[in-house]
Design a protein around this motif. Structure first.
Motif, PDB file in Angstrom:
ATOM      1  N   ILE A 100      14.736  -7.541  11.367  1.00 10.26           N
ATOM      2  CA  ILE A 100      15.105  -6.711  10.216  1.00 10.26           C
ATOM      3  C   ILE A 100      16.310  -7.338   9.531  1.00 10.26           C
ATOM      4  O   ILE A 100      17.341  -7.568  10.165  1.00 10.26           O
ATOM      5  CB  ILE A 100      15.442  -5.274  10.654  1.00 10.26           C
ATOM      6  CG1 ILE A 100      14.270  -4.655  11.430  1.00 10.26           C
ATOM      7  CG2 ILE A 100      15.802  -4.417   9.445  1.00 10.26           C
ATOM      8  CD1 ILE A 100      14.611  -3.345  12.103  1.00 10.26           C
ATOM      9  N   LEU A 101      16.185  -7.602   8.250  1.00  8.49           N
ATOM     10  CA  LEU A 101      17.256  -8.203   7.465  1.00  8.49           C
ATOM     11  C   LEU A 101      17.824  -7.158   6.516  1.00  8.49           C
ATOM     12  O   LEU A 101      17.090  -6.505   5.776  1.00  8.49           O
ATOM     13  CB  LEU A 101      16.712  -9.389   6.666  1.00  8.49           C
ATOM     14  CG  LEU A 101      17.693 -10.091   5.712  1.00  8.49           C
ATOM     15  CD1 LEU A 101      18.814 -10.762   6.492  1.00  8.49           C
ATOM     16  CD2 LEU A 101      16.953 -11.105   4.848  1.00  8.49           C
ATOM     17  N   THR A 102      19.151  -7.004   6.530  1.00  2.00           N
ATOM     18  CA  THR A 102      19.801  -6.068   5.610  1.00  2.00           C
ATOM     19  C   THR A 102      21.253  -6.479   5.443  1.00  2.00           C
ATOM     20  O   THR A 102      21.680  -7.529   5.924  1.00  2.00           O
ATOM     21  CB  THR A 102      19.670  -4.622   6.121  1.00  2.00           C
ATOM     22  OG1 THR A 102      20.123  -3.717   5.109  1.00  2.00           O
ATOM     23  CG2 THR A 102      20.462  -4.402   7.396  1.00  2.00           C
ATOM     24  N   ASP A 103      22.038  -5.674   4.732  1.00  2.00           N
ATOM     25  CA  ASP A 103      23.453  -6.000   4.577  1.00  2.00           C
ATOM     26  C   ASP A 103      24.290  -5.211   5.583  1.00  2.00           C
ATOM     27  O   ASP A 103      23.813  -4.270   6.218  1.00  2.00           O
ATOM     28  CB  ASP A 103      23.926  -5.766   3.135  1.00  2.00           C
ATOM     29  CG  ASP A 103      23.769  -4.326   2.670  1.00  2.00           C
ATOM     30  OD1 ASP A 103      24.152  -3.410   3.420  1.00  2.00           O
ATOM     31  OD2 ASP A 103      23.275  -4.105   1.551  1.00  2.00           O
ATOM     32  N   PHE A 104      25.559  -5.613   5.731  1.00  6.84           N
ATOM     33  CA  PHE A 104      26.444  -4.973   6.706  1.00  6.84           C
ATOM     34  C   PHE A 104      26.539  -3.469   6.470  1.00  6.84           C
ATOM     35  O   PHE A 104      26.556  -2.679   7.419  1.00  6.84           O
ATOM     36  CB  PHE A 104      27.853  -5.574   6.626  1.00  6.84           C
ATOM     37  CG  PHE A 104      27.957  -6.981   7.147  1.00  6.84           C
ATOM     38  CD1 PHE A 104      27.295  -7.372   8.297  1.00  6.84           C
ATOM     39  CD2 PHE A 104      28.722  -7.924   6.478  1.00  6.84           C
ATOM     40  CE1 PHE A 104      27.385  -8.673   8.777  1.00  6.84           C
ATOM     41  CE2 PHE A 104      28.820  -9.229   6.948  1.00  6.84           C
ATOM     42  CZ  PHE A 104      28.155  -9.599   8.093  1.00  6.84           C
ATOM     43  N   SER A 105      26.643  -3.077   5.216  1.00  7.67           N
ATOM     44  CA  SER A 105      26.858  -1.672   4.885  1.00  7.67           C
ATOM     45  C   SER A 105      25.699  -0.805   5.346  1.00  7.67           C
ATOM     46  O   SER A 105      25.883   0.206   6.033  1.00  7.67           O
ATOM     47  CB  SER A 105      27.059  -1.513   3.372  1.00  7.67           C
ATOM     48  OG  SER A 105      28.010  -2.421   2.893  1.00  7.67           O
ATOM     49  N   LEU A 106      24.493  -1.204   4.945  1.00  6.91           N
ATOM     50  CA  LEU A 106      23.303  -0.435   5.318  1.00  6.91           C
ATOM     51  C   LEU A 106      23.110  -0.440   6.826  1.00  6.91           C
ATOM     52  O   LEU A 106      22.776   0.590   7.421  1.00  6.91           O
ATOM     53  CB  LEU A 106      22.086  -1.021   4.597  1.00  6.91           C
ATOM     54  CG  LEU A 106      20.758  -0.257   4.554  1.00  6.91           C
ATOM     55  CD1 LEU A 106      20.036  -0.253   5.879  1.00  6.91           C
ATOM     56  CD2 LEU A 106      20.936   1.132   4.008  1.00  6.91           C
ATOM     57  N   ILE A 129      18.506  -7.413  14.502  1.00  8.43           N
ATOM     58  CA  ILE A 129      19.117  -7.079  13.225  1.00  8.43           C
ATOM     59  C   ILE A 129      19.832  -8.311  12.690  1.00  8.43           C
ATOM     60  O   ILE A 129      20.682  -8.892  13.368  1.00  8.43           O
ATOM     61  CB  ILE A 129      20.120  -5.919  13.361  1.00  8.43           C
ATOM     62  CG1 ILE A 129      19.469  -4.719  14.068  1.00  8.43           C
ATOM     63  CG2 ILE A 129      20.658  -5.525  11.990  1.00  8.43           C
ATOM     64  CD1 ILE A 129      18.329  -4.109  13.317  1.00  8.43           C
ATOM     65  N   MET A 130      19.499  -8.718  11.478  1.00 10.32           N
ATOM     66  CA  MET A 130      20.169  -9.831  10.805  1.00 10.32           C
ATOM     67  C   MET A 130      20.885  -9.276   9.574  1.00 10.32           C
ATOM     68  O   MET A 130      20.272  -8.589   8.755  1.00 10.32           O
ATOM     69  CB  MET A 130      19.153 -10.898  10.398  1.00 10.32           C
ATOM     70  CG  MET A 130      18.362 -11.455  11.564  1.00 10.32           C
ATOM     71  SD  MET A 130      17.184 -12.758  11.084  1.00 10.32           S
ATOM     72  CE  MET A 130      16.018 -11.822  10.099  1.00 10.32           C
ATOM     73  N   THR A 131      22.196  -9.537   9.470  1.00 12.99           N
ATOM     74  CA  THR A 131      22.978  -8.930   8.404  1.00 12.99           C
ATOM     75  C   THR A 131      23.603  -9.975   7.495  1.00 12.99           C
ATOM     76  O   THR A 131      23.801 -11.122   7.872  1.00 12.99           O
ATOM     77  CB  THR A 131      24.094  -8.036   8.982  1.00 12.99           C
ATOM     78  OG1 THR A 131      24.913  -8.819   9.863  1.00 12.99           O
ATOM     79  CG2 THR A 131      23.502  -6.868   9.734  1.00 12.99           C
ATOM     80  N   ASN A 132      23.935  -9.500   6.305  1.00 16.05           N
ATOM     81  CA  ASN A 132      24.522 -10.341   5.275  1.00 16.05           C
ATOM     82  C   ASN A 132      25.378  -9.436   4.410  1.00 16.05           C
ATOM     83  O   ASN A 132      24.950  -8.338   4.054  1.00 16.05           O
ATOM     84  CB  ASN A 132      23.391 -10.983   4.460  1.00 16.05           C
ATOM     85  CG  ASN A 132      23.895 -11.966   3.435  1.00 16.05           C
ATOM     86  OD1 ASN A 132      24.899 -11.751   2.780  1.00 16.05           O
ATOM     87  ND2 ASN A 132      23.165 -13.054   3.286  1.00 16.05           N
ATOM     88  N   GLN A 133      26.578  -9.844   4.059  1.00 16.84           N
ATOM     89  CA  GLN A 133      27.426  -8.989   3.235  1.00 16.84           C
ATOM     90  C   GLN A 133      27.023  -9.047   1.772  1.00 16.84           C
ATOM     91  O   GLN A 133      27.192  -8.096   1.034  1.00 16.84           O
ATOM     92  CB  GLN A 133      28.896  -9.386   3.367  1.00 16.84           C
ATOM     93  CG  GLN A 133      29.845  -8.543   2.509  1.00 16.84           C
ATOM     94  CD  GLN A 133      29.694  -7.043   2.718  1.00 16.84           C
ATOM     95  OE1 GLN A 133      29.501  -6.583   3.842  1.00 16.84           O
ATOM     96  NE2 GLN A 133      29.757  -6.271   1.654  1.00 16.84           N
ATOM     97  N   GLY A 134      26.484 -10.177   1.341  1.00 13.91           N
ATOM     98  CA  GLY A 134      26.108 -10.320  -0.050  1.00 13.91           C
ATOM     99  C   GLY A 134      24.745  -9.743  -0.338  1.00 13.91           C
ATOM    100  O   GLY A 134      24.173  -8.984   0.436  1.00 13.91           O
ATOM    101  N   GLY A 135      24.204 -10.108  -1.495  1.00 10.22           N
ATOM    102  CA  GLY A 135      22.855  -9.685  -1.810  1.00 10.22           C
ATOM    103  C   GLY A 135      21.871 -10.264  -0.806  1.00 10.22           C
ATOM    104  O   GLY A 135      21.979 -11.420  -0.415  1.00 10.22           O
TER     105      GLY A 135
END
Length: 298
Positions: A100-106, A129-135
């Motif tokens: 699952i790819l999403t951003d840190f916030s979500l 879980i794979m996260t990214n702060q940007g778009g």
């Protein structure tokens, strides 16, 4: 000429690997449940097919020649890779992995609080879980599902988790210290917590928020600037200023009285978080289970 052209069978290579590992045709015969003479004949046939002497026959055993050592290294690596791949495939079948790819916030404020319920319902699925702060760019990623902040056009043909619904948030202590925040003018005078958009993220920032809310230009006030929404929210909880809160992310913090939401200063847009099936042609049960679960629990 390739090995296939020479009709070298995988079984011949397996016999060779066993004999080379043991340096004994007799031990290889025991391992492969064959006979010493059969192993010797297969090795000789392999040597004839390759046009190479692979073993020197020595007293009470065999010794690899230089070509034999080179072939053994490659065959051993190849069999090891195949065995590892088979093990991974079997493990994936027993415990399918869901990326699952999403951003840190979500991930921090929506997904993680809900994920234990999904794992209780589907204990056999390994979740990564794979996260990214940007778009979040899900193209070319090792992701099965992405939960991404999207503009209205991107969301047209995708399930929407929730709309972008934004309002200022601060701690109860901050509100008590600074008094009621009734209008945008008063809000703009306070210390504001800013989330940078270094990677072209499309979410609201303070200038676009004030423009949409009141048609006013944002005059800079005392700010703390963050590149991580989780840190920004922690600063708001600590009473260091006012941040922008997204409905769907800060609801639980407001219900627990860790933050106060100034809902009378709310701004909504046509953007929002969308649920992205990265590869619709892949009908893996683990992915389908998660997509269905998200839609039932959004």
């Amino acid at each position: 000429m390739s090995l296939l052209d020479r009709k070298v069978s995988p079984n011949s290579l397996r016999v060779f690997e066993s004999a080379a590992r043991h340096l004994s045709f007799t031990a290889a015969a025991r391992e492969l449940r064959s006979t010493q003479s059969a192993i010797s004949q297969q090795i000789r046939a392999l040597e004839e097919q390759l046009g190479l002497r692979l073993f020197d026959r020595v007293y009470r055993g065999v010794r690899l020649t230089e070509p034999g050592q080179s072939l053994f290294a490659s065959v051993r690596e190849g069999f090891s890779l195949m065995e590892k791949t088979i093990e991974q495939l079997q493990q994936r079948h027993r415990n399918p992995r869901l990326n699952i790819l999403t951003d840190f916030s979500l991930a921090s404020y929506w997904l993680m609080p809900r994920l234990p319920a999904f794992r209780r319902d589907h204990p056999h699925i390994d979740v990564r879980i794979m996260t990214n702060q940007g778009g979040v760019d899900w193209r070319g990623q090792e992701a099965d599902v992405a939960i991404a902040f999207c503009d209205a056009r991107t969301l047209e043909d995708r399930p929407r988790l929730f709309h972008e619904d934004v309002f200022p948030v601060c701690s109860p202590g901050f509100l008590e210290m600074h008094g009621a925040i009734e209008d945008p003018t008063r809000l703009a005078e306070l210390p504001l917590l800013t989330l940078t958009a270094d990677q072209g993220q499309g979410w609201l920032d303070w200038p676009s928020y004030f423009e949409r809310l009141a048609g006013m230009a944002y005059g800079e006030s005392s700010e703390l600037i963050f590149n991580n929404y989780t840190l920004l929210i922690q600063a708001a909880i600590a009473g260091q200023g006012v941040g922008l809160g997204w409905k769907g992310l800060v609801d639980d913090l407001i219900e627990r009285d860790m933050l106060v939401g100034l809902s009378h200063l709310r701004v909504a847009t046509s953007c929002g978080y969308g649920l992205i099936d990265v590869d619709p042609s892949d009908e893996a049960p683990a992915k389908r289970a998660f997509l269905d679960w998200v839609m039932a629990n959004r």
